[in-house]
Design an enzyme around this catalytic site. Structure first.
Site, PDB file in Angstrom:
ATOM      1  CG  ASP A  54      37.313  42.036  45.091  1.00 61.73           C
ATOM      2  OD1 ASP A  54      37.026  41.461  44.248  1.00 61.73           O
ATOM      3  OD2 ASP A  54      38.143  42.993  44.717  1.00 61.73           O
ATOM      4  CE1 TYR A  82      42.274  39.126  31.284  1.00 58.21           C
ATOM      5  CE2 TYR A  82      41.501  38.575  28.720  1.00 58.21           C
ATOM      6  CZ  TYR A  82      41.335  38.454  30.222  1.00 58.21           C
ATOM      7  OH  TYR A  82      40.229  37.911  30.636  1.00 58.21           O
ATOM      8  CE  LYS A 122      42.183  35.524  32.547  1.00 62.97           C
ATOM      9  NZ  LYS A 122      41.709  35.489  33.854  1.00 62.97           N
TER      10      LYS A 122
END
Ligand code: NAD
Length: 268
Positions: A52, A171, A175
């Site tokens: 991360d 977004y 996606k």
């Protein structure tokens, strides 16, 4: 099963585990879906690289796994940076000797607005993390999977891969690209026992899920807006990741796996 102070150790060796000795990399493993998946993979005997941007959260995930007797390391990595992705794969090989599974899960959703409202910076940032991140990590992991005789890649897509809604242009477009890239990678590596599938979580109560809800005019109605009538928990998504990580997941590739409370199958 043996009990006592070595119970965890014996549990790790239990033959009924689904992923004994399997090396799994999880990006975005500091919280939410990534953390739940890292814990579930480790509980099935996998050796996990938790990765991360957020070191504190990532190290906490590793500590949670270690506490339960599992095996994990943390590697700090911004998936949008090619050298970070290279280092993530290399560190995993240095530690565990191979890569079997890559869970491309890191993502951002800044609720950036329509194409008129979104800043160019946000537009590029969303694609850099959500799409380039999968490109970079996969590019370095696949050669290692080839050496290991195969592998599994799981990309976190979204209902946004299949439908639109207002105010989330970058977004939703990113996606869509995640799903298309999943299909294209699946075709490229199907003959090499490298299967590439998409996880499609519906609304899940994580950082991203809560921010999404907060941006809705009626958050409560939005949370209950799928056929099941509630938002999901990351722990309800993790078992699907465990399935997709297995060698036994041998006849699915390029496929979306919905864990969405029925959202994509109809209206509430
Ligand atoms: P989350 O915010 O809890 O987790 C996302 C993690 O990704 C965080 O730990 C964050 O630090 C990390 N991250 C962000 N940018 C990064 C980068 N450049 N490099 C490495 N790590 C980075 O949210 P979550 O819901 O668990 O998100 C996981 C994935 O699930 C995302 O791809 C998200 O788009 C997707 N998703 C979430 C929902 C939902 O409702 N929560 C629905 C569909 C899809």
């Amino acid at each position: 099963m043996a009990v006592g102070k070595n119970a965890h150790h014996h549990y790790q060796k239990d033959f009924s585990m689904k992923l004994p000795g399997r090396t799994c990399i999880v990006t975005g493993g500091a919280s939410g879906i990534g953390r739940a998946a890292a814990l579930a993979l480790a509980a099935e005997g996998a050796q996990v690289t938790v990765s991360d941007l957020n070191r504190r959260g990532g190290e906490e995930t590793v500590a949670m796994i270690a506490e339960k007797g599992g095996t994990a390391i943390f590697v700090e990595c911004n998936v949008a940076v090619e050298d970070d992705a290279r280092q993530l794969i290399q560190s995993t090989v240095d530690e565990y000797g191979k890569v079997d599974v890559l869970f491309n899960n890191a993502g951002i959703n800044p609720m950036e607005g329509s194409v008129v409202d979104v800043s160019l910076e946000d537009w590029r940032r969303v694609f850099a993390v959500n799409v380039d991140g999968i490109f970079f990590c996969s590019r370095f992991a696949i050669p290692e999977m080839r050496k290991a005789g195969g592998g599994r890649i799981i990309n976190t897509a979204s209902p946004a891969s299949f439908k639109g809604w207002p105010g989330n242009s970058a977004y939703i477009a990113s996606k869509g690209a995640v799903m298309s890239l999943t299909r294209s990678m699946a075709m490229d590596f199907a003959k090499e026992n490298i299967h590439v599938n998409a996880l499609v979580p519906g609304l899940i109560l994580t950082g991203i899920g809560r921010d999404f809800l907060a941006a809705q005019p009626d958050s409560e109605a939005a949370a209950a807006g799928n056929p099941v009538g509630r938002a999901g928990d990351p722990g309800e998504v993790a078992p699907v990741v465990v399935y997709l990580a297995q060698e036994d997941c041998s006849f699915s590739t390029g496929a979306p796996f919905y864990v969405d409370g029925g959202e994509l199958s109809g209206s509430a």
